[in-house]
Design a protein around this motif. Structure first.
Motif, PDB file in Angstrom:
ATOM      1  N   ILE A  37       1.001  -1.260   0.002  1.00  0.00           N
ATOM      2  CA  ILE A  37      -0.145  -0.114   0.043  1.00  0.00           C
ATOM      3  C   ILE A  37       0.967   1.332   0.024  1.00  0.00           C
ATOM      4  O   ILE A  37       1.689   1.440   0.925  1.00  0.00           O
ATOM      5  CB  ILE A  37      -0.879  -0.138   1.245  1.00  0.00           C
ATOM      6  CG1 ILE A  37      -1.922  -1.152   1.141  1.00  0.00           C
ATOM      7  CG2 ILE A  37      -1.699   1.222   1.330  1.00  0.00           C
ATOM      8  CD1 ILE A  37      -3.059  -1.221   2.296  1.00  0.00           C
ATOM      9  N   TYR A  38       0.731   2.124  -0.974  1.00  0.00           N
ATOM     10  CA  TYR A  38       1.336   3.229  -1.131  1.00  0.00           C
ATOM     11  C   TYR A  38       0.656   4.230  -2.261  1.00  0.00           C
ATOM     12  O   TYR A  38      -0.220   3.555  -2.878  1.00  0.00           O
ATOM     13  CB  TYR A  38       2.770   3.133  -1.662  1.00  0.00           C
ATOM     14  CG  TYR A  38       3.091   2.815  -3.006  1.00  0.00           C
ATOM     15  CD1 TYR A  38       3.231   3.473  -3.866  1.00  0.00           C
ATOM     16  CD2 TYR A  38       3.171   1.430  -3.319  1.00  0.00           C
ATOM     17  CE1 TYR A  38       3.428   3.108  -5.333  1.00  0.00           C
ATOM     18  CE2 TYR A  38       3.596   0.908  -4.424  1.00  0.00           C
ATOM     19  CZ  TYR A  38       3.454   1.412  -5.288  1.00  0.00           C
ATOM     20  OH  TYR A  38       3.881   1.081  -6.770  1.00  0.00           O
ATOM     21  N   GLY A  39       0.839   5.726  -2.355  1.00  0.00           N
ATOM     22  CA  GLY A  39       0.244   6.373  -3.145  1.00  0.00           C
ATOM     23  C   GLY A  39      -0.785   7.133  -2.575  1.00  0.00           C
ATOM     24  O   GLY A  39      -0.824   7.363  -1.445  1.00  0.00           O
ATOM     25  N   ARG A  72       3.198  10.578   6.012  1.00  0.00           N
ATOM     26  CA  ARG A  72       2.159  11.305   5.113  1.00  0.00           C
ATOM     27  C   ARG A  72       2.781  12.366   4.295  1.00  0.00           C
ATOM     28  O   ARG A  72       3.371  13.146   4.657  1.00  0.00           O
ATOM     29  CB  ARG A  72       1.259  11.998   6.042  1.00  0.00           C
ATOM     30  CG  ARG A  72       0.347  11.006   6.824  1.00  0.00           C
ATOM     31  CD  ARG A  72      -0.758  11.903   7.575  1.00  0.00           C
ATOM     32  NE  ARG A  72      -0.172  12.101   8.964  1.00  0.00           N
ATOM     33  CZ  ARG A  72      -0.690  12.478  10.226  1.00  0.00           C
ATOM     34  NH1 ARG A  72      -2.059  13.016  10.027  1.00  0.00           N
ATOM     35  NH2 ARG A  72      -0.328  12.433  11.075  1.00  0.00           N
ATOM     36  N   GLU A  73       2.854  12.081   2.954  1.00  0.00           N
ATOM     37  CA  GLU A  73       3.378  12.808   2.011  1.00  0.00           C
ATOM     38  C   GLU A  73       2.087  13.961   1.469  1.00  0.00           C
ATOM     39  O   GLU A  73       1.109  13.852   1.705  1.00  0.00           O
ATOM     40  CB  GLU A  73       3.557  12.078   0.756  1.00  0.00           C
ATOM     41  CG  GLU A  73       4.295  12.984  -0.307  1.00  0.00           C
ATOM     42  CD  GLU A  73       5.567  13.366  -0.073  1.00  0.00           C
ATOM     43  OE1 GLU A  73       5.816  14.669  -0.123  1.00  0.00           O
ATOM     44  OE2 GLU A  73       6.489  12.730   0.485  1.00  0.00           O
ATOM     45  N   ASN A  74       2.899  15.191   1.363  1.00  0.00           N
ATOM     46  CA  ASN A  74       1.786  16.228   0.888  1.00  0.00           C
ATOM     47  C   ASN A  74       1.444  16.374  -0.598  1.00  0.00           C
ATOM     48  O   ASN A  74       0.567  16.812  -0.872  1.00  0.00           O
ATOM     49  CB  ASN A  74       2.585  17.515   1.367  1.00  0.00           C
ATOM     50  CG  ASN A  74       2.638  17.657   2.875  1.00  0.00           C
ATOM     51  OD1 ASN A  74       1.637  17.458   3.431  1.00  0.00           O
ATOM     52  ND2 ASN A  74       3.479  18.424   3.314  1.00  0.00           N
ATOM     53  N   TRP A  85       2.361   7.477   2.100  1.00  0.00           N
ATOM     54  CA  TRP A  85       0.836   7.791   1.794  1.00  0.00           C
ATOM     55  C   TRP A  85       0.641   9.334   1.694  1.00  0.00           C
ATOM     56  O   TRP A  85       1.081   9.921   2.131  1.00  0.00           O
ATOM     57  CB  TRP A  85      -0.243   7.212   2.711  1.00  0.00           C
ATOM     58  CG  TRP A  85      -0.189   5.827   2.960  1.00  0.00           C
ATOM     59  CD1 TRP A  85       0.562   4.801   2.404  1.00  0.00           C
ATOM     60  CD2 TRP A  85      -0.700   5.033   4.070  1.00  0.00           C
ATOM     61  NE1 TRP A  85       0.345   3.352   2.839  1.00  0.00           N
ATOM     62  CE2 TRP A  85      -0.490   3.688   4.027  1.00  0.00           C
ATOM     63  CE3 TRP A  85      -1.774   5.407   4.964  1.00  0.00           C
ATOM     64  CZ2 TRP A  85      -1.123   2.564   4.841  1.00  0.00           C
ATOM     65  CZ3 TRP A  85      -2.245   4.493   5.893  1.00  0.00           C
ATOM     66  CH2 TRP A  85      -1.908   3.271   5.750  1.00  0.00           C
ATOM     67  N   TYR A  86      -0.206   9.526   0.636  1.00  0.00           N
ATOM     68  CA  TYR A  86      -0.747  10.824   0.531  1.00  0.00           C
ATOM     69  C   TYR A  86      -2.248  10.407   0.643  1.00  0.00           C
ATOM     70  O   TYR A  86      -2.897   9.918   0.226  1.00  0.00           O
ATOM     71  CB  TYR A  86      -0.782  11.118  -0.799  1.00  0.00           C
ATOM     72  CG  TYR A  86      -1.656  12.225  -1.265  1.00  0.00           C
ATOM     73  CD1 TYR A  86      -1.359  13.530  -1.018  1.00  0.00           C
ATOM     74  CD2 TYR A  86      -2.588  12.278  -2.235  1.00  0.00           C
ATOM     75  CE1 TYR A  86      -2.045  14.965  -1.161  1.00  0.00           C
ATOM     76  CE2 TYR A  86      -3.738  13.524  -2.473  1.00  0.00           C
ATOM     77  CZ  TYR A  86      -3.323  14.859  -2.040  1.00  0.00           C
ATOM     78  OH  TYR A  86      -4.064  15.707  -2.000  1.00  0.00           O
ATOM     79  N   LEU A  87      -2.599  11.112   1.758  1.00  0.00           N
ATOM     80  CA  LEU A  87      -4.238  10.876   2.184  1.00  0.00           C
ATOM     81  C   LEU A  87      -5.122  12.028   1.455  1.00  0.00           C
ATOM     82  O   LEU A  87      -4.986  13.178   1.727  1.00  0.00           O
ATOM     83  CB  LEU A  87      -4.440  11.367   3.639  1.00  0.00           C
ATOM     84  CG  LEU A  87      -3.567  10.356   4.717  1.00  0.00           C
ATOM     85  CD1 LEU A  87      -3.631  10.798   6.043  1.00  0.00           C
ATOM     86  CD2 LEU A  87      -3.948   8.782   4.241  1.00  0.00           C
TER      87      LEU A  87
END
Length: 124
Positions: A37-39, A72-74, A85-87
């Motif tokens: 899980i990523y993206g 948490r990536e912006n 992850w980009y939420l």
């Protein structure tokens, strides 16, 4: 002739129904797959839509007990590695949909958020 038909009808459900996968095999598959899980990730919190989620996740406050340490990536373009992850606020733009539960026992895996990108990892 009726005896043969009755015998066949009695045994037919045994051969025609698909076999259910054992619970251990399902748990093993979950243990391996959540590391991919990523993206863009959407966190579903409404129990009505629990069945639309791929996994059930518990947000852990303790890093020591979490299965995955997530950064948490912006920017969605930079969420390109495991546990980054980009939420996304919109379910339609998500690569993965996860249901958030309050009970750790119902979760497939647990997540802890980190502020350092290099600490993001998946623990199998």
């Amino acid at each position: 002739m009726q005896i043969l038909i009755t015998f066949w009808l009695a045994l037919a459900p045994m051969f025609l129904t698909p076999k259910a996968a054992p619970a251990e095999a399902k748990k093993a598959a979950v243990a391996r797959d959540y590391c991919k899980i990523y993206g863009a990730v959407y966190l579903e919190r409404d129990p009505k839509y629990k069945n639309t989620a791929a996994y059930t996740v518990y947000l852990n406050e303790e890093e020591a007990f979490a299965n995955m340490i997530v950064y948490r990536e912006n920017n969605k373009l930079f969420a390109d590695a495991t546990a980054i992850w980009y939420l996304t606020p919109n379910k339609a733009f998500a690569d993965h949909i996860l249901y958030v539960t309050d009970n750790r026992n119902f979760a497939d895996f647990s997540v802890h958020y980190t502020n350092v990108r290099s600490f993001a990892t998946c623990r199998e």
